[in-house]
Design a protein around this motif. Structure first.
Motif, PDB file in Angstrom:
ATOM      1  N   ALA A 194       3.766   1.511   4.180  1.00  0.00           N
ATOM      2  CA  ALA A 194       3.326   2.016   2.877  1.00  0.00           C
ATOM      3  C   ALA A 194       2.065   1.320   2.381  1.00  0.00           C
ATOM      4  CB  ALA A 194       4.447   1.840   1.856  1.00  0.00           C
TER       5      ALA A 194
ATOM      6  N   GLY B 141      -0.512   0.573   3.974  1.00  0.00           N
ATOM      7  CA  GLY B 141      -1.707   1.176   4.556  1.00  0.00           C
ATOM      8  C   GLY B 141      -2.431   0.204   5.461  1.00  0.00           C
TER       9      GLY B 141
ATOM     10  N   CYS C  25      -6.255  -1.622  -2.524  1.00  0.00           N
ATOM     11  CA  CYS C  25      -5.395  -0.510  -2.116  1.00  0.00           C
ATOM     12  C   CYS C  25      -4.034  -1.016  -1.649  1.00  0.00           C
ATOM     13  CB  CYS C  25      -6.055   0.289  -0.993  1.00  0.00           C
ATOM     14  SG  CYS C  25      -7.363   1.408  -1.534  1.00  0.00           S
TER      15      CYS C  25
ATOM     16  N   ARG D 100      -0.712   0.144  -3.523  1.00  0.00           N
ATOM     17  CA  ARG D 100       0.266   0.941  -2.781  1.00  0.00           C
ATOM     18  C   ARG D 100       1.639   0.283  -2.782  1.00  0.00           C
ATOM     19  NH1 ARG D 100      -3.936   2.148   1.719  1.00  0.00           N
ATOM     20  NH2 ARG D 100      -4.501   4.327   1.364  1.00  0.00           N
TER      21      ARG D 100
ATOM     22  N   THR E 202       4.896   1.930  -4.366  1.00  0.00           N
ATOM     23  CA  THR E 202       6.033   2.212  -3.493  1.00  0.00           C
ATOM     24  C   THR E 202       7.312   1.598  -4.038  1.00  0.00           C
ATOM     25  OG1 THR E 202       4.608   2.336  -1.544  1.00  0.00           O
ATOM     26  CG2 THR E 202       6.947   1.925  -1.151  1.00  0.00           C
TER      27      THR E 202
ATOM     28  N   LEU F 168      -6.410   6.543  -4.495  1.00  0.00           N
ATOM     29  CA  LEU F 168      -5.889   5.968  -3.264  1.00  0.00           C
ATOM     30  C   LEU F 168      -5.850   7.016  -2.160  1.00  0.00           C
ATOM     31  CD1 LEU F 168      -2.860   3.859  -4.543  1.00  0.00           C
ATOM     32  CD2 LEU F 168      -5.123   3.046  -3.908  1.00  0.00           C
TER      33      LEU F 168
ATOM     34  N   PRO G  32      -2.342   6.831   3.466  1.00  0.00           N
ATOM     35  CA  PRO G  32      -2.386   5.917   4.615  1.00  0.00           C
ATOM     36  C   PRO G  32      -2.587   6.678   5.919  1.00  0.00           C
ATOM     37  CG  PRO G  32      -0.537   5.386   3.170  1.00  0.00           C
ATOM     38  CD  PRO G  32      -1.094   6.695   2.700  1.00  0.00           C
TER      39      PRO G  32
END
Length: 337
Positions: A175, A177, A225, A229, A233, A247, A250
């Motif tokens: 998650a 990325g 990021c 993220r 998440t 964003l 991913p």
């Protein structure tokens, strides 16, 4: 036993608390000196609990700058659950622009589980592992290549004996990325923050977010990021806090393995390193990694350095002048699964 560290934060208290962890340490200039480590605690009702940490090594700046920015931007009303932020954990090293603390030579990421009556670095490690990490579901420790190394941006988790925790770690890793990630096998007794997080019952996440003792637009964007993220998440925030742009989704994630000495090339004597390949390049066994020059023996030709293994180039020494034992370049093995 008291750790020799004063903590002003009440982890059960709702709202915003800002202050300093204080480690008493007598020095020539000041017999009652305290090493003061900034800390912010936000709590708003029930929800996940996360510890975000940077400055484990003092010359790794992406995490330090982004977590300092996060401290300024967040209020309890903007989160669900609890968040603790340590933007410059190893304060003496950060202020000296060094990897290790100039007070005791301590490398915080090799000091866990620490010692409550030891050096300042050992006392901090003990406090983190026994008094802070256990009260968080997630520990994110942000690293980079530091002053001497350029590093391929990548994320990292430790393999866990507990299957459920390992699956959750892998889900969060994806998650966050990024295009490359490591699953490390350092074991339960590792002296790192990730080993400490595992022993404390938390999910540990880390990575290398830049390098060179500096920051770039790309490394700062990648770090922003990753933090955004992760918080999204976990459901701690409703929208990005740090990212300047929307964003992106991913992309594919390539897992890597770095587990053998032969994946690196190390200097065997004083010399000057000239790399032949860029970070992220795919190389084969026997390819030229670079050349090693001897400016004290100008009559001697430079030595070609060859990769002992193929893989993806993940780090390269930035300081041309090198000494015996310095790591010059590393490759990691792509793995499936």
């Amino acid at each position: 036993m008291h750790s020799g560290l004063v903590n002003p934060i009440d982890l059960a208290k709702e709202g915003r608390q800002a202050g300093f962890l204080a480690i008493p340490f007598s020095i020539d200039r000041s017999p009652y000196y305290q090493i003061r480590i900034p800390v912010l605690r936000l709590k708003n009702g029930e929800g996940p609990s996360i510890l975000l940490m940077a400055g484990n090594h003092g010359d790794e700046y992406e995490g330090e700058l982004q977590l300092a920015r996060l401290m300024r931007r967040l209020e309890p009303s903007k989160i669900r659950g609890a968040m603790t932020i340590l933007p410059i954990a190893n304060v003496p090293a950060v202020m000296a622009a060094k990897r290790c603390s100039p007070f005791d030579g301590g490398n915080l990421n090799r000091a866990f589980p620490g010692d409550p009556s030891g050096t300042p670095t050992a006392r901090l490690a003990h406090f983190l592992e026994t008094q802070l990490f256990p009260f968080h579901d997630i520990v994110l420790d942000l690293h980079s290549g530091g002053t001497s190394m350029a590093h391929l941006p990548c994320t990292l988790i430790e393999r866990q004996a507990d299957d459920a925790r390992f699956r959750r770690s892998a889900e969060l890793l994806a998650a966050i990325g990024g295009s490359h990630a490591f699953i490390a096998d350092n074991g339960q007794s590792a002296p790192t923050s990730m080993g400490a997080a595992s022993r404390a019952g938390a999910i540990g996440l880390s990575g290398e977010f830049g390098g060179g003792g500096t920051v770039t637009p790309d490394s700062m964007a990648f770090t922003a990021c990753a933090i955004d993220r992760l918080l999204l998440t976990l459901g701690i925030v409703d929208g990005p806090i740090l990212s300047r742009k929307p964003l992106p989704a991913p992309g594919p994630l390539q897992l890597l393995s770095l587990s053998r000495h032969s994946q690196g090339i190390y200097a065997e004597r004083r010399g000057w390193f000239e790399p032949a390949v860029r970070l992220g390049a795919a190389v084969l066994q026997g390819d030229i990694a670079g050349w090693y020059h001897d400016l004290e023996r100008l009559d001697q030709p430079e030595e070609a350095l060859l990769f002992a293994e193929g893989g993806v180039v993940i780090s390269s020494r930035l300081h041309c002048d090198s000494q015996a034992g310095d790591c010059l370049i590393q490759v990691a093995e792509p793995i499936d699964g």
